[in-house]
Design a protein around this motif. Structure first.
Motif, PDB file in Angstrom:
ATOM      1  N   GLN A  13     -39.973  52.003  64.892  1.00  0.00           N
ATOM      2  CA  GLN A  13     -38.964  52.355  63.896  1.00  0.00           C
ATOM      3  C   GLN A  13     -39.584  53.128  62.729  1.00  0.00           C
ATOM      4  O   GLN A  13     -39.038  53.160  61.631  1.00  0.00           O
ATOM      5  CB  GLN A  13     -38.254  51.089  63.403  1.00  0.00           C
ATOM      6  N   SER A 183     -30.952  51.886  64.364  1.00  0.00           N
ATOM      7  CA  SER A 183     -30.849  50.599  65.050  1.00  0.00           C
ATOM      8  C   SER A 183     -29.419  50.094  64.920  1.00  0.00           C
ATOM      9  O   SER A 183     -28.793  50.218  63.870  1.00  0.00           O
ATOM     10  CB  SER A 183     -31.836  49.591  64.462  1.00  0.00           C
ATOM     11  N   THR A 185     -27.071  46.698  65.430  1.00  0.00           N
ATOM     12  CA  THR A 185     -27.127  45.249  65.565  1.00  0.00           C
ATOM     13  C   THR A 185     -25.719  44.713  65.794  1.00  0.00           C
ATOM     14  O   THR A 185     -24.770  45.125  65.117  1.00  0.00           O
ATOM     15  CB  THR A 185     -27.726  44.615  64.303  1.00  0.00           C
ATOM     16  N   GLU A 217     -28.991  40.425  68.951  1.00  0.00           N
ATOM     17  CA  GLU A 217     -29.562  41.541  69.706  1.00  0.00           C
ATOM     18  C   GLU A 217     -29.490  42.828  68.897  1.00  0.00           C
ATOM     19  O   GLU A 217     -28.630  42.994  68.032  1.00  0.00           O
ATOM     20  CB  GLU A 217     -28.823  41.729  71.035  1.00  0.00           C
ATOM     21  N   ARG A 218     -30.390  43.744  69.210  1.00  0.00           N
ATOM     22  CA  ARG A 218     -30.436  45.030  68.517  1.00  0.00           C
ATOM     23  C   ARG A 218     -30.819  46.120  69.515  1.00  0.00           C
ATOM     24  O   ARG A 218     -31.675  45.919  70.387  1.00  0.00           O
ATOM     25  CB  ARG A 218     -31.447  44.992  67.384  1.00  0.00           C
ATOM     26  N   LYS A 230     -33.697  47.646  73.780  1.00  0.00           N
ATOM     27  CA  LYS A 230     -32.941  46.514  73.250  1.00  0.00           C
ATOM     28  C   LYS A 230     -33.905  45.373  73.040  1.00  0.00           C
ATOM     29  O   LYS A 230     -34.807  45.140  73.861  1.00  0.00           O
ATOM     30  CB  LYS A 230     -31.817  46.099  74.196  1.00  0.00           C
ATOM     31  N   VAL A 231     -33.712  44.629  71.948  1.00  0.00           N
ATOM     32  CA  VAL A 231     -34.645  43.557  71.610  1.00  0.00           C
ATOM     33  C   VAL A 231     -33.868  42.407  70.995  1.00  0.00           C
ATOM     34  O   VAL A 231     -32.822  42.606  70.371  1.00  0.00           O
ATOM     35  CB  VAL A 231     -35.731  44.089  70.629  1.00  0.00           C
ATOM     36  N   ASP A 232     -34.352  41.195  71.187  1.00  0.00           N
ATOM     37  CA  ASP A 232     -33.767  40.036  70.527  1.00  0.00           C
ATOM     38  C   ASP A 232     -34.304  39.949  69.102  1.00  0.00           C
ATOM     39  O   ASP A 232     -35.450  40.313  68.831  1.00  0.00           O
ATOM     40  CB  ASP A 232     -34.126  38.754  71.278  1.00  0.00           C
ATOM     41  N   ILE A 233     -33.466  39.456  68.189  1.00  0.00           N
ATOM     42  CA  ILE A 233     -33.876  39.306  66.795  1.00  0.00           C
ATOM     43  C   ILE A 233     -33.638  37.872  66.343  1.00  0.00           C
ATOM     44  O   ILE A 233     -32.775  37.169  66.865  1.00  0.00           O
ATOM     45  CB  ILE A 233     -33.111  40.276  65.871  1.00  0.00           C
ATOM     46  N   ASN A 238     -35.605  39.928  62.223  1.00  0.00           N
ATOM     47  CA  ASN A 238     -36.896  40.410  62.708  1.00  0.00           C
ATOM     48  C   ASN A 238     -36.926  40.419  64.232  1.00  0.00           C
ATOM     49  O   ASN A 238     -36.379  39.518  64.889  1.00  0.00           O
ATOM     50  CB  ASN A 238     -38.027  39.524  62.182  1.00  0.00           C
ATOM     51  N   GLU A 239     -37.556  41.439  64.790  1.00  0.00           N
ATOM     52  CA  GLU A 239     -37.647  41.529  66.237  1.00  0.00           C
ATOM     53  C   GLU A 239     -38.534  40.424  66.796  1.00  0.00           C
ATOM     54  O   GLU A 239     -39.579  40.100  66.225  1.00  0.00           O
ATOM     55  CB  GLU A 239     -38.202  42.902  66.646  1.00  0.00           C
ATOM     56  N   GLU A 244     -38.544  42.935  74.254  1.00  0.00           N
ATOM     57  CA  GLU A 244     -38.135  44.340  74.320  1.00  0.00           C
ATOM     58  C   GLU A 244     -37.831  44.762  75.754  1.00  0.00           C
ATOM     59  O   GLU A 244     -38.596  44.497  76.684  1.00  0.00           O
ATOM     60  CB  GLU A 244     -39.237  45.216  73.734  1.00  0.00           C
TER      61      GLU A 244
END
Length: 288
Positions: A13, A183, A185, A217-218, A230-233, A238-239, A244
Motif C-alpha cells: 500500500q 483499499s 473494506t 475483509e479488505r 484480499k486480506v483479513d483484517i 490491520n492486515e 493474503e
C-alpha cells in the motif's frame, strides 16, 4: 539542512516499512529529466506522436565515515535483503522542500580501500524503474458510508451523519496517467470502483461482481505494482499476516484490471449502498 538521500522499502500500500539513510553523499548525477519523442518525419517538420520520460540511472558517492568496512557491510547486507523481485525498493530524495521517490534497485556498489582517515568512499548506482513521484499523504481519498447514515451521489465532497466523502477529486498534471492505490473494506457486495473525467464520463472501472466483503475483509488494488489481493483484517483495521489471497482472477474481464488517473482532473467513486469504505492515494509522477 541540505538535500538528502535514502533507500526505502514500501509495502503493497506504498507505506514505508524499512529505510537506510545515506548520511553523506557527494557528486550525485542523473537528477533532472529527459524526454523521449517518437516522431514521423516529413520534408518540413517532425510530427510528434508520443512523449515518454526516460528512466536513467542515478549515481552518487556514499562516504562511510569511520569504521568504513563495517558500515559498507551493513549497507551491502541491507541492499541484498531487498534485491529480490518481490521487494519494492525506492530511492528517496529530499531537497528540503519536497520529498520524492523513484522505484528501482541498487545495481552497483563499489568497494575499494579506506583512506588515511579510515573512511571508505563507495560509488552507488540506482537504476530507476519509475519516474520520481510524490506521495499524496495530505489528501487521502476516503469514501465511507454507514448503515446509520444516508447515501447521496458522490459528485461533490460532503459529510452527512455517518457518511464521509473526502478528496475524491484527483488532479494529475503529469504528461501521462498515474497509478492509484486503493483499499475497499466491507461490508459491501459487488464492489465497483470507477473513475470519471471532467465531463462526468466514466473512463475506467474495476468490477468485482460476485464478491461480497465482510467487515473483517479488505481488497487492495495497487495499480503501481500490478497487484490485487484480499486480506483479513483485525478489529483495528490491520492486515492479518498469512491471510493474503491473490484476487486478480476475481476482477471482471469485461472492464479494467487496474486504476489509472488520466491527465487532468478525475473523480473516483465506489458503489456503496449500506456500509463500506474506500481509502486510497496515488503516485503523483513528476518530470523532476
Amino acid at each position: 539542512m541540505i538535500r538528502g538521500y535514502a533507500l526505502v522499502v514500501m509495502n503493497n500500500q506504498d507505506e514505508i516499512i524499512d529505510r537506510y539513510n545515506l548520511e553523506l553523499i557527494t557528486a550525485p548525477t542523473g537528477n533532472g529529466f529527459q524526454l523521449e519523442l517518437s516522431t514521423i518525419s516529413t520534408d518540413i517538420e517532425d510530427i510528434i506522436t508520443k512523449v515518454v520520460q526516460k528512466k536513467p540511472t542515478i549515481n552518487m558517492t556514499v562516504h562511510q565515515v569511520k569504521n568504513g568496512y563495517m558500515q559498507s557491510n551493513v549497507l551491502t547486507n541491507w541492499i541484498q535483503k531487498y534485491s529480490t523481485t518481490d521487494s519494492n525498493m525506492f530511492l528517496e530524495y529530499n531537497d528540503t522542500v519536497t520529498t520524492k521517490y523513484c522505484g528501482g534497485k541498487v545495481t552497483s556498489l563499489t568497494k575499494t580501500e579506506k583512506d588515511e582517515y579510515k573512511d571508505l568512499a563507495q560509488d552507488l548506482t540506482f537504476t530507476m524503474t519509475t519516474p520520481f513521484f510524490t506521495k499524496q499523504s495530505s489528501g487521502i481519498i476516503k469514501i465511507a458510508v454507514s448503515d446509520k447514515g444516508k447515501s447521496y451521489p458522490f459528485k461533490y465532497p460532503y459529510s452527512y451523519g455517518k457518511n464521509i466523502v473526502e478528496n475524491t477529486t484527483i488532479t494529475n498534471p503529469y504528461i501521462l496517467e498515474v497509478p492509484l492505490i486503493v483499499s475497499i473494506t466491507g461490508e459491501i457486495s459487488n464492489p465497483i470502483v470507477s473513475l470519471f473525467d471532467e465531463n462526468g464520463e466514466r473512463y475506467s472501472m474495476v468490477d468485482f461482481t460476485g464478491t461480497t466483503l465482510t467487515s473483517s475483509e479488505r481488497i487492495v488494488i495497487n495499480s503501481a505494482i500490478k497487484k490485487i489481493y484480499k486480506v483479513d483484517i483485525d478489529e483495528n483495521g490491520n492486515e492479518i499476516a498469512g491471510t493474503e489471497v491473490d484476487y486478480r482472477p476475481e476482477v471482471s474481464p469485461e472492464h479494467n484490471t487496474y486504476l489509472y488517473a488520466q491527465k487532468g482532473t478525475s473523480t473516483i467513486t465506489l458503489n456503496i449502498v449500506n456500509t463500506g469504505t474506500l481509502e486510497g492515494t496515488w503516485r503523483q509522477y513528476t518530470l523532476w
